[in-house]
Design an enzyme around this catalytic site. Structure first.
Site, PDB file in Angstrom:
ATOM      1  N   LYS A  36      46.200  98.241 -51.412  1.00 41.68           N
ATOM      2  CA  LYS A  36      46.421  98.539 -49.990  1.00 41.68           C
ATOM      3  C   LYS A  36      47.200  97.394 -49.333  1.00 41.68           C
ATOM      4  O   LYS A  36      47.291  96.289 -49.894  1.00 41.68           O
ATOM      5  CB  LYS A  36      45.071  98.739 -49.297  1.00 41.68           C
ATOM      6  CG  LYS A  36      44.182  97.499 -49.318  1.00 41.68           C
ATOM      7  CD  LYS A  36      42.740  97.837 -48.950  1.00 41.68           C
ATOM      8  CE  LYS A  36      41.873  96.586 -48.968  1.00 41.68           C
ATOM      9  NZ  LYS A  36      40.439  96.907 -48.837  1.00 41.68           N
ATOM     10  N   TYR A 262      55.533  70.077 -30.581  1.00 39.27           N
ATOM     11  CA  TYR A 262      55.158  70.620 -29.267  1.00 39.27           C
ATOM     12  C   TYR A 262      53.848  70.031 -28.765  1.00 39.27           C
ATOM     13  O   TYR A 262      52.901  69.832 -29.532  1.00 39.27           O
ATOM     14  CB  TYR A 262      54.988  72.132 -29.367  1.00 39.27           C
ATOM     15  CG  TYR A 262      56.293  72.903 -29.328  1.00 39.27           C
ATOM     16  CD1 TYR A 262      57.160  72.808 -28.240  1.00 39.27           C
ATOM     17  CD2 TYR A 262      56.640  73.736 -30.382  1.00 39.27           C
ATOM     18  CE1 TYR A 262      58.343  73.534 -28.210  1.00 39.27           C
ATOM     19  CE2 TYR A 262      57.816  74.474 -30.358  1.00 39.27           C
ATOM     20  CZ  TYR A 262      58.660  74.369 -29.273  1.00 39.27           C
ATOM     21  OH  TYR A 262      59.821  75.080 -29.239  1.00 39.27           O
TER      22      TYR A 262
HETATM   23  C1  LIG Z   1      39.704  96.220 -49.820  1.00 38.22           C
HETATM   24  C2  LIG Z   1      38.617  96.888 -50.572  1.00 38.22           C
HETATM   25  C3  LIG Z   1      38.301  96.507 -51.886  1.00 38.22           C
HETATM   26  C4  LIG Z   1      38.902  95.276 -52.549  1.00 38.22           C
HETATM   27  O1  LIG Z   1      38.145  94.151 -52.186  1.00 38.22           O
HETATM   28  P1  LIG Z   1      38.475  92.686 -52.774  1.00 38.22           P
HETATM   29  O2  LIG Z   1      37.462  91.828 -52.144  1.00 38.22           O
HETATM   30  O3  LIG Z   1      39.864  92.379 -52.329  1.00 38.22           O
HETATM   31  O4  LIG Z   1      38.362  92.786 -54.252  1.00 38.22           O
HETATM   32  C5  LIG Z   1      37.379  97.252 -52.581  1.00 38.22           C
HETATM   33  N1  LIG Z   1      36.770  98.324 -52.004  1.00 38.22           N
HETATM   34  C6  LIG Z   1      37.017  98.699 -50.732  1.00 38.22           C
HETATM   35  C7  LIG Z   1      36.294  99.855 -50.166  1.00 38.22           C
HETATM   36  C8  LIG Z   1      37.934  97.988 -49.973  1.00 38.22           C
HETATM   37  O5  LIG Z   1      38.169  98.355 -48.708  1.00 38.22           O
END
Ligand SMILES: *Cc1c(COP(=O)(O)O)cnc(C)c1O
Length: 369
Positions: A36, A262
């Site tokens: 994702k 800054y």
């Molecule tokens: C993002 C997500 C993962 C992956 O988690 P990591 O900690 O990056 O391994 C797994 N399951 C769900 C439902 C997620 O939303």
């Protein structure tokens, strides 16, 4: 040499990380991949392509449009399953079918809607996500018996995977882990009475390291594939995958008392040598990284001085010997992890990776390098 800033992503290391996790899970379990958010900022097409080539056949994305894009990237892998973690919103049902996506149904209403939709449209099997204590997405375990009773044929034939998500997998001693496990096991036993074949998935990256009972049939690692440490209390077992080195634009020798950047928030004293590099908060480098961030130049750790600007950062390179013209200061790499840079800015490595900006060209190493 291109004048564009670039971040180097080692696809071979990502594939190695996936193989390591698959090996740890063993032959009877499957290691999926969560890609994702553009594969945590690293590039969905390239990352998914290299994982599919390594043998990964189960992918997870957040929403239907990510799923549609991933399907187009993986056209040559017809057996790849793509799960959509936020399920299918009303109106996207046909898109799910067209791209052979498997929605992860996250609420009672979504289960009811998809069950009635799939009566007339045969599609890929779906998944159902349970809320076992995180209280984010998922069907409450309490409403499971009624749902099983209302749609026995749907549960028996259409639902291929039962999943839930751990809230504290990165804290092995947190009591919620065992509570969520028990709740998930109980729900799974109930569902297996109507579908003995259904597969189960609970573990994210850190969950894989909580022990065999947490692993079930399919694991869903994201972070660990990209080199983030799934075991924050121990040494990182994963290979690092990202290198970000920022070119030095200018160096300056100063003496006496001098303000930097800054707000004149940093003041250096004595003879100092400063280097200004390209890269700033517009590239995803957190302003909150000042004052804790460090970089690395010629093997020497160099502290950030002054606030992070939109396009530049300044480091104190007094300790570095020799010629640094045309040099680069590394801020992510084998010796400086995204986890550490996240901690310096009061956040986590996940956010460091997903914020890497569009101005950074993604350059890919295929593995042998
Ligand atoms: C993002 C997500 C993962 C992956 O988690 P990591 O900690 O990056 O391994 C797994 N399951 C769900 C439902 C997620 O939303």
């Amino acid at each position: 040499m291109s004048s564009r800033l670039s971040v180097t992503i080692n696809l071979g290391a990502i594939a190695d990380n996936w193989r390591q996790l698959q090996h740890r899970l063993g032959a009877n379990r499957e290691c999926g991949a969560v890609v994702k958010a553009n594969a945590y900022g690293l590039g969905m097409a390239e990352v998914a392509g290299c994982l599919a080539a390594a043998g990964c056949r189960t992918f997870f994305v957040a929403n239907v449009s990510e799923g549609a894009f991933l399907r187009s990237c993986l056209q040559s892998y017809s057996r790849v399953c793509i799960y959509v973690l936020q399920g299918v919103e009303a109106g996207s049902e046909q898109e799910c079918l067209d791209f052979r996506l498997r929605p992860v149904l996250i609420s009672e209403a979504m289960v009811r809607r998809w069950a009635s939709f799939t009566k007339e449209h045969a599609g890929e099997p779906c998944a159902v996500k349970l809320n076992t204590g995180m209280n984010r997405l998922g069907v409450d375990v309490g409403s499971l018996p009624a749902l099983l009773e209302a749609f026995p044929a749907f549960w028996g034939q259409q639902v291929g995977l039962l999943l839930s998500h751990l809230a504290c997998a990165d804290e092995p001693h947190h009591p919620l882990n065992a509570q969520q496990l028990a709740s998930f096991e109980q729900a799974l036993a109930r569902v297996r009475k109507v579908n003995a074949q259904i597969k189960a998935s609970l573990a994210n990256s850190s969950g894989i390291f909580l022990g065999e009972r947490y692993c079930f049939d399919v694991a869903r690692p994201g972070a660990a594939l990209y080199g983030l440490n799934p075991t924050p209390e121990a040494k990182n077992p994963m290979r690092s995958t990202v290198r970000l080195a920022l070119p030095i634009l200018q160096t300056r020798n100063v003496s006496g008392e001098n303000y930097v950047g800054y707000g004149a928030e940093a003041c250096v004293s004595g003879p100092r040598r400063l280097a200004v590099v390209a890269g700033g908060y517009a590239d995803g480098i957190f302003r909150a990284a000042f004052p804790k961030m460090v970089g690395r130049l010629n093997g020497v750790r160099v502290p950030l001085v002054g606030r992070v600007s939109m396009d530049t950062l300044t480091f104190d390179i007094t300790e570095v010997e020799g010629d640094v013209e045309n040099g680069q200061i590394e801020i992510l790499g084998d010796y400086i992890s995204a986890d550490a840079q996240g901690a310096a800015a009061g956040t986590i490595g996940y956010e460091v990776l997903t914020r890497l900006g569009d101005r950074l060209r993604r350059a890919y190493l295929s593995g042998a390098e």
